[in-house]
Design a protein around this motif. Structure first.
Motif, mmCIF file in Angstrom:
data_model
loop_
_atom_site.group_PDB
_atom_site.id
_atom_site.type_symbol
_atom_site.label_atom_id
_atom_site.label_comp_id
_atom_site.label_asym_id
_atom_site.label_seq_id
_atom_site.Cartn_x
_atom_site.Cartn_y
_atom_site.Cartn_z
ATOM 1 N N GLU A 523 0.828 -1.216 0.000
ATOM 2 C CA GLU A 523 0.000 0.000 0.000
ATOM 3 C C GLU A 523 0.853 1.254 0.000
ATOM 4 N N LEU A 524 2.001 1.169 0.704
ATOM 5 C CA LEU A 524 2.827 2.357 0.856
ATOM 6 C C LEU A 524 3.792 2.555 -0.316
ATOM 7 N N GLY A 525 3.694 1.729 -1.323
ATOM 8 C CA GLY A 525 4.486 1.953 -2.524
ATOM 9 C C GLY A 525 5.799 1.225 -2.555
ATOM 10 N N ALA A 526 6.026 0.281 -1.610
ATOM 11 C CA ALA A 526 7.272 -0.480 -1.640
ATOM 12 C C ALA A 526 7.163 -1.612 -2.647
ATOM 13 N N THR A 527 8.309 -2.008 -3.204
ATOM 14 C CA THR A 527 8.333 -3.132 -4.138
ATOM 15 C C THR A 527 9.457 -4.072 -3.733
ATOM 16 N N GLN A 528 9.525 -5.202 -4.425
ATOM 17 C CA GLN A 528 10.610 -6.178 -4.256
ATOM 18 C C GLN A 528 10.805 -6.629 -2.828
ATOM 19 N N PHE A 529 9.700 -6.879 -2.127
ATOM 20 C CA PHE A 529 9.857 -7.402 -0.776
ATOM 21 C C PHE A 529 9.373 -8.832 -0.742
#
Ligand SMILES: Nc1ncnc2c1ncn2[C@@H]1O[C@H](COP(=O)(O)OP(=O)(O)OP(=O)(O)O)[C@@H](O)[C@H]1O
Ligand SMILES: [Mg+2]
Lengths: 828, 218
Positions: A523-529
């Motif tokens: 939701e907060l815009g993070a990727t590649q986790f």
């Protein structure tokens, strides 16, 4: 008597005025030598003193048990006599104010902390533990969070008042290696904060402060019941290891100081012997007209000793000033405040100034004093100097210089090794320089007048040329070698966070939080986790060989075997970890299988088929190695040395970690919202970490380069001494050339080219040696890849050549332009 | 007066022995002047060095003003030279670091005389170089330098003056000036002079001449 001393004074005064250039060169050489020695020596001494005085403090007590596990159950099980007097627990965490967020190093203190040293809180004096519900923080946190004393911060699940600012913390080891400012919390407040959770990263220490008579038996008792994976240290042994470490570091520093000192001595020798050789006939005249030998001896001793004392004083002052600046250069790399430099350093500086001058000057001065008066009638005959005598002189010079270094090192072996090494180095430089001169001489036929004169001048005054070349090359080596290494160290750490790859780590995620956090990150815009389980485990055995009995050759392997390992488990292979040997398991395998990272396997001697046993929270878990992976550690993602097949570790206490990428614009708000919702999480911004590492390396390197620069300066002093000693000959040569019809421009070109050549040869040799030294250092000591920067090498060549040309030309400018008339008179 | 008995000098060079001066007897009365002439390499400077106590003879004795200096040690010889002997050299041999005045004052200062400076001024004036008092030797012409050397040699009013080729580095005019000065002062002070020269015209001005050929007195 009074009249004789007046005469001595007048002769000395006149000599000083007449030979001011020589004395300036002499003064500079002594000053530089003493500056280098004082700055480096007293700096090293201060570090050693600080370390010795503080190693007990650094340990935190007389005895210490440390571990990466929670030792509370162990403490609870101890009989009262063995209970620790203080406890310390350290862990990274996030401190926030709602708006601002900062990674901090939490230190939870209990019992009688601190046992040794003083915990100083600003305006509150010496303190032990913060009052309930409050913390003490390092000043930098106040600015980072934009708060004041009295405000509250959130730490874990607690709201805590900032009750004071830490001025001095006794057992903080290396401030600059920390990942964030310190926050001190009382042990009583730990539970509420819920900072301690399964899988969180922390170090715990149990400290004992007991009278020396009880220590041995206490140590024996504790040794028997020591929990696995923990170490018992005592302050005396700790003292020894820190001493040894600082001794190593200060050895390198002292070696550069010795190199500078030795070059300064060479310079002093050249200046003094050049001057005294010119005084043979005047001294013979003096004696012919009835002066006693003592008049000559007193005059020159007065001159030399007063020059040495004056230069020594300036050198000591400069050295002290510089070493006071060094800690600033090094930032907070050094623990606490250093003790003040001793008066002994001042005495030593003056003594060294006198000794380096007299050692270098006494042989030529003695010969001068012994000049037979009849030489006044035979001024044309040069003094017979046999090769044998010259070698004898050189050996005597080296012997006295070595004695000085041995005295300074306070260690026969160290001093002898240092001087032998430095002499050998200079000899090699001189031999290489000699070979290059021979090559240049061959080229004389092809060049014009300017080239021919420039080269033959260098060759004709071979001894002086080689002295200058060897000295300058040594200086360039001292300055360049650490710079080359620094670049590679930086390259290693400065692996820039690659575009579009993870730039943050998130640690301390609890298993039940994984789904919520995954969703929030998205939701907060993070990727590649992708959160991975992480389980703390200790290596028990490989193929039935207990970890303590493994045949490990390197200390690195030993550490790997002893420390807490972070295990993980996964179903599918990590796409960026190519399998080198074996095969990845079937996703639904029921075997206990293991995949190892290549280097870990090699260090510990595990291969495909090895059965490896770990201990996790008291239970043993085994698996068979079925694949070996390659991990690209330069990609800053979560990676593990050891990965289990699924199912085996499912019930083990674990936390989850993940790396993720977030755009810089979103990073701040993401971190805040994440921590607001999950206060137990720790977010690490990799750019910040890398920048911190970079600044440490840069500061260390600039301190070392600083020392190197002093050595190069000493090399410059040798050049200056050579130029001054050659002035008379330069004048004659210039006059001769002019008489033969050479133009001023040609003469100027000849000498510019000559010094340019000298500088280039010296720079080439110094650069070559620096590259070689760097390669050895990189391979043997630092284990880094080594690619000396061509740009830096080229720049060094250019700057050295230019500087030598400038110094050389400046030194002989007047000699070139003086009219032949005054010149011939002066040489008469 | 200068007196030498069986004075000889030989040196060994690379295991060969050379006799530079054959055994020589010599007596030069006080207040007289004697020229030593001979071809280059005949041993003139050697003889002068031995007579002046600058060098030690292989055999024989030297007596100056009644003192046998042969067995004195170096420091005692230096003291004797300081108190009784003046020198003039071919290459002037002024102290390069001292001014003209200081060069002249040097022998007086070595004697410990308080009036060294004032006396030196007078002697420099006698050589016509008062305007050069504060100049370093390098700034003076050859003739001027040798005149300073003459002033230095006479300033302590020595009993004996040794001069090795005093005009050897000067042109005719300057040489003449220096010689005139030397002989005038000599007439004044009754100094005993031993002078080495190539120049027959210089030798002719002395009371007596001795000739050396291959280290042998003719
Ligand atoms: N210490 C010495 N060792 C070896 N040979 C010497 C020494 N002193 C003098 N000689 C030699 O003895 C010879 C006489 O020298 P001396 O200087 O006395 O000659 P001279 O008559 O003064 O010559 P000149 O007119 O050229 O000055 C020369 O051949 C000289 O080379
Ligand atoms: Mg002669």
């Amino acid at each position: 008597m009074a009249l004789t001393s007046q005469l001595v004074l007048n002769l000395a005064r006149r000599e000083l005025a007449y030979s001011r250039r020589t004395f300036t060169a002499l003064f500079l050489a002594i000053t530089i030598g003493v500056t280098a020695l004082t700055a480096i020596n007293s700096f090293a001494e201060r570090i050693e003193l600080a370390m010795a005085a503080r190693s007990g403090e650094l340990l935190g007590g007389d005895l210490r048990i440390s571990s990466q596990r929670d030792l509370q159950p162990f403490v609870d099980s101890l009989p009262p006599a063995l209970k620790p007097d203080a406890t310390v627990l350290e862990m990274p965490s996030m401190a926030s104010t709602g708006e601002q967020l900062q990674l901090v190093e939490v230190k939870v203190v209990g019992g009688n902390y601190p046992l040794l040293g003083e915990l100083q809180i600003r305006d509150q004096g010496l303190q032990r533990q913060p009052p309930a519900g409050s913390v003490w923080v390092e000043p930098s946190l106040l600015t980072q969070l934009n708060i004041d004393v009295g405000d509250t911060i959130e730490l874990g699940f607690s709201q805590l008042t900032v009750a004071g600012v830490i001025d001095h913390e006794p057992d903080r080891v290396a401030g600059a290696f920390s990942i964030g400012p310190r926050v001190i919390l009382a042990h009583a407040d730990l539970a509420d904060s819920r900072l301690l959770q399964p899988g969180s990263r922390f170090r715990t220490r149990l400290l004992y402060g007991r009278p020396p008579s009880e220590l041995d038996s206490l140590q024996q008792q504790l040794d028997k019941i020591l929990p696995k994976g923990s170490q018992l240290e005592n302050a005396r042994e700790g003292l020894e290891t820190t001493r040894e470490m600082t001794r190593q570091a200060s050895r390198y520093l002292r070696l550069t100081a010795f190199a500078g000192l030795l070059l300064a001595m060479v310079s002093v020798f050249l200046s003094v012997s050049g001057l005294l050789e010119q005084r043979v006939i005047p001294v013979a005249t003096l004696k012919a007209i009835g002066a006693p030998s003592s008049l000559v001896l007193q005059t020159y001793l007065l001159l030399l000793v007063s020059t040495a004392l004056a230069a020594g004083l300036v050198g000591v002052t400069a050295g002290m000033t510089l070493q006071n600046l060094l800690p600033q250069l090094l930032g907070n790399l050094l623990p606490g405040d250093l003790p003040k430099p001793s008066n002994q350093a001042i005495g030593q500086g003056l003594a060294v100034a006198c000794m380096m001058t007299l050692f270098a000057a006494l042989p030529p001065l003695w010969r001068l004093v012994k000049t037979p008066p009849v030489r006044v009638l035979r001024s044309a005959v040069p003094p017979a100097g046999s090769l044998f005598g010259k070698i004898g002189q050189a050996l005597a010079g080296m012997a006295t210089a070595s004695l000085l270094l041995i005295w300074l090192a306070q260690d026969f072996k160290l001093g002898a090794q240092a001087s032998a090494g430095l002499f050998l180095l200079m000899l090699l430089f001189a031999l290489a320089g000699q070979a290059i001169l021979a090559l240049l001489l061959k080229s004389v036929g092809i060049g014009g007048l300017v080239w021919r004169q420039a080269v033959t001048g260098l060759v004709r005054r071979r001894t002086h040329t080689l002295f200058a070349v060897a000295a300058l090359a040594t200086g360039i080596l001292a300055l360049l070698a650490p710079s080359l290494i620094q670049q590679d160290l930086l390259r290693q750490w400065l692996v820039k966070v690659p575009q579009n790859s993870p730039n943050h780590f998130l640690i301390g995620i609890q298993r039940e939080q994984v789904p919520d956090i995954t969703q929030l990150l998205a939701e907060l815009g993070a990727t590649q986790f992708s959160p991975q389980p992480m389980i703390r485990a200790r290596l028990v055995s490989i193929d039935d060989t207990a970890s303590a009995d493994l045949e490990l050759t390197t200390s690195r392997a030993r550490r790997m075997a002893e420390r807490e390992n972070n295990l993980s488990w996964r179903r599918l292979p990590e796409p960026n970890n190519p399998i080198l040997q074996g095969l990845w398991w079937q996703p639904n395998t029921e075997q206990h299988e293991l995949s190892l990272e290549k280097e870990w396997a090699e260090l510990l001697g595990a291969t495909l088929g090895s059965r490896i046993t770990f201990e996790i929270s008291g239970e043993q878990v085994s698996g068979v190695v079925t694949s070996i992976r390659q991990v690209d550690w330069e990609r800053l993602t979560t990676n593990f040395f050891v990965i289990f097949s699924p199912g085996v570790l499912a019930d083990a206490p674990s936390s989850y970690v993940t790396s993720f990428r977030v755009s810089e614009a979103d990073a701040d708000s993401l971190r805040q919202q994440l921590i607001a919702k999950f206060p137990n999480l720790t977010v690490i911004d990799m750019r910040q970490m890398l920048a911190a590492m970079q600044s440490i390396i840069e500061r260390l390197a600039s301190a070392v380069q600083f020392m190197g620069a002093l050595t190069l300066l000493a090399g410059g002093a040798v050049l200056l001494a050579v130029v001054v000693a050659e002035r008379g000959r330069v004048s004659q040569e210039a006059a001769l050339l002019r008489a033969l019809g050479a133009s001023n421009r040609q003469i100027s070109a000849i000498f510019t080219l000559r010094f340019g050549l000298l500088g280039t040869v010296a720079a080439l040799l110094g650069i070559f040696a620096a590259v070689a030294a760097g390669a050895v250092l990189a391979a043997r000591l630092l284990h880094i890849s080594y690619q000396p920067s061509m740009a830096l090498l080229g720049l060094t060549l250019l700057i050295s050549g230019l500087l030598v040309t400038l110094v050389g030309r400046a030194g002989c400018q007047r000699a070139l332009t003086e009219s032949p008339l005054t010149l011939f008179r002066e040489t008469n | 007066m200068i007196s030498a008995k069986k004075l000889s000098k030989s040196v060994s060079l690379q295991e060969a022995h050379f006799t530079i001066l054959q055994p020589t007897d010599l007596d030069i009365p006080a207040g007289s002047s004697c020229a030593v002439v001979g071809p280059s390499g005949s041993g003139k400077s050697t003889l002068l060095a031995l007579l002046a106590g600058l060098d030690s003879p292989t055999s024989g004795t030297v007596t100056l003003s009644g003192v046998n200096i042969t067995n004195l040690n170096e420091e005692a010889k230096a003291r004797f030279r300081r108190d009784h002997i003046g020198f003039i050299f071919q290459n002037f041999q002024l102290m390069p670091t001292l001014t003209a005045l200081e060069n002249v004052a040097l022998p007086l200062q070595l004697q410990g005389r308080r009036d060294a400076q004032a006396v030196a001024k007078q002697w420099l004036a006698k050589t016509g170089l008062s305007h050069r008092e504060q100049h370093l030797p390098a700034l003076l012409s050859g003739g001027e330098q040798q005149r300073v050397a003459v002033a230095r040699a006479f300033a302590s009013e020595p009993a004996i003056l040794f001069a090795d080729e005093p005009t050897g580095s000067l042109d005719g005019h300057n040489g003449e000036q220096v010689l005139a000065l030397m002989f005038d002062l000599n007439a004044d002070k009754q100094t005993t002079i031993l002078l080495v020269t190539h120049d027959q015209r210089v030798a002719d001005r002395c009371d007596r001449q001795i000739a050396l050929v291959d280290g042998r007195l003719q």
